[in-house]
Design a protein around this motif. Structure first.
Motif, mmCIF file in Angstrom:
data_model
loop_
_atom_site.group_PDB
_atom_site.id
_atom_site.type_symbol
_atom_site.label_atom_id
_atom_site.label_comp_id
_atom_site.label_asym_id
_atom_site.label_seq_id
_atom_site.Cartn_x
_atom_site.Cartn_y
_atom_site.Cartn_z
ATOM 1 N N MET B 26 -51.320 -8.228 71.053
ATOM 2 C CA MET B 26 -51.139 -7.518 70.431
ATOM 3 C C MET B 26 -51.772 -7.408 68.856
ATOM 4 N N PRO B 27 -52.800 -7.488 68.287
ATOM 5 C CA PRO B 27 -51.848 -7.699 66.820
ATOM 6 C C PRO B 27 -51.360 -7.085 66.183
ATOM 7 N N ARG B 28 -50.535 -7.446 65.259
ATOM 8 C CA ARG B 28 -49.243 -7.111 64.444
ATOM 9 C C ARG B 28 -48.968 -7.350 62.968
ATOM 10 N N GLY B 29 -49.528 -6.366 62.362
ATOM 11 C CA GLY B 29 -49.664 -6.485 60.731
ATOM 12 C C GLY B 29 -47.811 -6.455 60.469
ATOM 13 N N LEU B 30 -47.724 -6.748 58.936
ATOM 14 C CA LEU B 30 -46.670 -6.744 58.278
ATOM 15 C C LEU B 30 -45.649 -5.891 58.496
ATOM 16 N N PRO B 31 -44.571 -5.636 58.217
ATOM 17 C CA PRO B 31 -43.714 -4.743 58.472
ATOM 18 C C PRO B 31 -43.925 -4.031 57.824
ATOM 19 N N ALA B 32 -43.247 -2.327 57.945
ATOM 20 C CA ALA B 32 -43.830 -1.359 57.456
ATOM 21 C C ALA B 32 -43.280 -1.203 55.974
ATOM 22 N N ALA B 33 -42.156 -1.777 55.816
ATOM 23 C CA ALA B 33 -41.195 -1.943 54.550
ATOM 24 C C ALA B 33 -42.087 -2.465 53.504
ATOM 25 N N THR B 34 -42.448 -3.851 54.235
ATOM 26 C CA THR B 34 -42.916 -4.912 53.335
ATOM 27 C C THR B 34 -44.703 -4.007 52.357
ATOM 28 N N LEU B 35 -45.050 -2.974 53.555
ATOM 29 C CA LEU B 35 -46.628 -2.584 53.031
ATOM 30 C C LEU B 35 -45.824 -1.311 52.308
ATOM 31 N N ALA B 36 -44.876 -1.404 52.412
ATOM 32 C CA ALA B 36 -44.923 0.362 51.631
ATOM 33 C C ALA B 36 -43.960 -0.370 49.925
ATOM 34 N N ALA B 37 -43.859 -1.611 50.318
ATOM 35 C CA ALA B 37 -42.879 -1.985 48.818
ATOM 36 C C ALA B 37 -43.873 -3.213 48.425
ATOM 37 N N LEU B 38 -45.106 -2.993 48.564
ATOM 38 C CA LEU B 38 -46.482 -3.426 47.456
ATOM 39 C C LEU B 38 -46.480 -3.387 46.736
ATOM 40 N N PRO B 39 -46.276 -4.948 45.381
ATOM 41 C CA PRO B 39 -46.271 -3.773 43.922
ATOM 42 C C PRO B 39 -48.038 -3.568 43.681
ATOM 43 N N GLU B 40 -47.852 -2.910 42.843
ATOM 44 C CA GLU B 40 -49.725 -2.460 41.924
ATOM 45 C C GLU B 40 -49.874 -4.289 41.579
ATOM 46 N N GLY B 41 -51.071 -5.009 42.130
ATOM 47 C CA GLY B 41 -51.237 -5.681 41.195
ATOM 48 C C GLY B 41 -51.641 -5.866 40.167
ATOM 49 N N ALA B 104 -53.428 -2.599 51.670
ATOM 50 C CA ALA B 104 -51.836 -3.014 52.448
ATOM 51 C C ALA B 104 -53.276 -3.847 53.787
ATOM 52 N N ASP B 105 -54.411 -3.078 53.952
ATOM 53 C CA ASP B 105 -55.393 -3.953 55.075
ATOM 54 C C ASP B 105 -55.552 -5.750 54.543
ATOM 55 N N PHE B 106 -55.323 -5.688 52.998
ATOM 56 C CA PHE B 106 -55.715 -7.239 52.206
ATOM 57 C C PHE B 106 -53.954 -7.931 52.517
ATOM 58 N N ALA B 107 -53.240 -6.931 52.571
ATOM 59 C CA ALA B 107 -52.486 -8.294 53.086
ATOM 60 C C ALA B 107 -51.860 -8.485 54.781
ATOM 61 N N ASN B 108 -52.432 -7.759 55.444
ATOM 62 C CA ASN B 108 -52.085 -8.031 56.996
ATOM 63 C C ASN B 108 -53.363 -9.261 57.050
ATOM 64 N N ALA B 109 -54.187 -9.038 56.654
ATOM 65 C CA ALA B 109 -54.968 -10.298 56.446
ATOM 66 C C ALA B 109 -54.573 -11.450 55.855
ATOM 67 N N MET B 110 -54.047 -11.356 55.116
ATOM 68 C CA MET B 110 -53.832 -12.715 54.215
ATOM 69 C C MET B 110 -51.997 -13.575 55.017
#
Lengths: 151, 312
Positions: B26-41, B104-110
């Motif tokens: 099953m494809p697994r993305g980043l942990p929800a906490a990591t995605l929630a904490a993504l800063p403004e780039g 978040a899409d981009f972070a999961n891809a990268m």
């Protein structure tokens, strides 16, 4: 007895080392080594490791010019790096000769401009030399990018 | 009755096996906490990340120079033992590129190799290295990508042989090989080399070419940076450790000078596919080039002969 001199001559012909000018790979390696040595002097001046006098700049520029004028004549068929293990010449030189010649023309143009800028005595100071030689050294990369293989 | 039992048993085995495959892959993305904490780039720092990552080398048109390096329409074909991979359009074009993606899409891809629609990417896309990136750098890169031209034209998908064309199988590959653990242990006192390790093993993804691969196409960590066959076909990618055939004679200053100017200590110039990489490293802050050099000087020495039967 008559066959002896002929056999001897054949033996001599077989054993005789090829004249240097027949060995295109050796010639062009020597030419490129002279460019590398000139580039090393240039880098030493630009890094401040070599004290500059105009004669140094003139020698570096003229050595590179001599290679730029002659280099293209030493790529006969069958001397690419996949045929001759001493060579790192990409087969692309022969399949895209026009592109390769264009790279040599870029080097010739850049070093011609450097000679003009340096005048009779060579560039006057280290800054003038750096300005003249940097565009010359900048042409190394694009040719090595497309027309050299690494082994 | 025996026949029925066997049939039921087989059916159960297929069901259980299928369920296990389904769950494991099953494809697994980043942990929800990591995605929630993504800063403004921060787009301006994102540009430095962009050159560090060398994104243009695969995603700009092949042979692009100057401003064309910022037109990320993709289209480079990577030929491999598994089939052909085609680099996708990652320009901010809303339909053909990644314009419709969220951060978040981009972070999961990268960092996990998972697409916005929840499918695996093949590891020709080096998320195998980007998994070690700081998510803040990924967010900055995302912000920078938004500033680039929209390029029309979607690229075709990969053209792979069976069984590699079963995308779900990448899930098994990830279980076996995808890790965010550093390849080289470095003492915490060596801050410069640690920064270098981050750049080299993370965004720079240097090992993807400089380290040989095993039969499954994963990097052979026992021959880290020992050099490898050139994926482009001709010649070889050099050994960049201090071992035989490597760069042991280069000082850290020599390495940094090479990354800045493209000249080796013998004043040979950079060539091949490294020429484009060096154009990128020339754009980095000098401290980052010094950090890369410090890391490379700490690598365990490898002999160039240690990869593959072909030898140097």
């Amino acid at each position: 007895m008559k066959s002896l001199p002929i056999g001897f001559a054949a033996l001599v012909a077989l054993c005789h080392p090829a004249f240097a000018q027949d060995d295109a790979v050796a010639v062009r390696k020597a030419l490129m080594d002279s460019v590398a040595a000139s580039a090393a002097v240039s880098g030493g001046v630009m890094k401040g490791e070599i004290d500059y006098v105009p004669a140094i700049g003139k020698a570096a520029i003229e050595a590179i010019n001599a290679t730029a004028q002659s280099y293209g004549f030493f790529f006969p068929e069958g001397t690419d790096g996949e045929t001759d293990s001493r060579s790192t010449a990409s087969p692309k030189i022969w399949t895209d000769r026009a592109g390769f010649d264009a790279e040599i023309a870029k080097l010739q143009a850049a070093v011609g401009a450097a000679r003009e800028a340096g005048g009779k005595d060579g560039p006057a100071d280290a800054a003038a030399f750096a300005a003249a030689i940097e565009p010359v050294l900048g042409t190394c990369r694009s040719c090595h990018e497309g027309y050299r293989i690494k082994r | 009755m025996v026949g029925l039992r066997i049939a039921v048993g087989l059916a159960l085995a297929v069901l259980v096996g299928g369920a296990a495959f389904y769950i494991l892959t099953m494809p697994r993305g980043l942990p929800a906490a990591t995605l929630a904490a993504l800063p403004e780039g921060d787009a301006s720092h994102g540009e430095t990340v962009f050159w560090t990552g060398g994104c243009a080398s695969c995603h700009a048109a092949p042979g692009a120079q100057g401003d064309d390096l910022l037109r990320l329409g993709g289209g480079l074909v990577i030929k491999s033992d598994f089939g052909d991979f085609v680099s996708p359009n990652i320009s901010p074009h809303p339909e053909d590129g990644v314009g419709g993606w969220s951060p978040a899409d981009f972070a999961n891809a990268m960092q996990r190799g998972v697409s916005p629609d929840g499918r695996h990417y093949y590891p020709a896309f080096p998320y195998t290295s980007y998994i070690r990136m700081d998510p803040a750098d990924v967010a900055d890169l995302w912000a920078f990508l938004q500033t680039l031209p929209r390029v029309a034209g979607a690229q075709r998908g990969p053209d792979l042989a069976f069984p590699f064309n079963i995308r779900r199988g990448v899930g098994l590959w990830k279980l076996a090989f995808l890790t965010d653990a550093p390849a080289i242990a470095i003492d915490s006192a060596y801050t410069l080399a640690l920064r270098g390790r981050y750049l080299v093993e993370g965004p720079g993804h240097c090992a993807e070419c400089h380290t040989p691969r095993n039969r499954a196409g994963a990097l052979d960590r026992s021959a880290w940076m020992a050099g490898a066959p050139n994926p482009d076909g001709e010649g070889r990618i050099p050994n960049i450790t201090g071992g035989e055939g490597g760069i042991g004679a280069w000082s850290a200053g020599d390495v940094a000078y090479y990354l800045e100017t493209g000249f080796t200590p013998d004043f040979d110039s950079v060539g091949g596919s490294m020429a484009a990489v060096q154009r990128n490293t020339a754009k980095l802050p000098g401290g980052d080039r010094n950090a890369i050099a410090a890391y490379l000087k700490l690598l365990p020495p490898q002999s160039s002969g240690s990869w593959g039967a072909a030898g140097p």
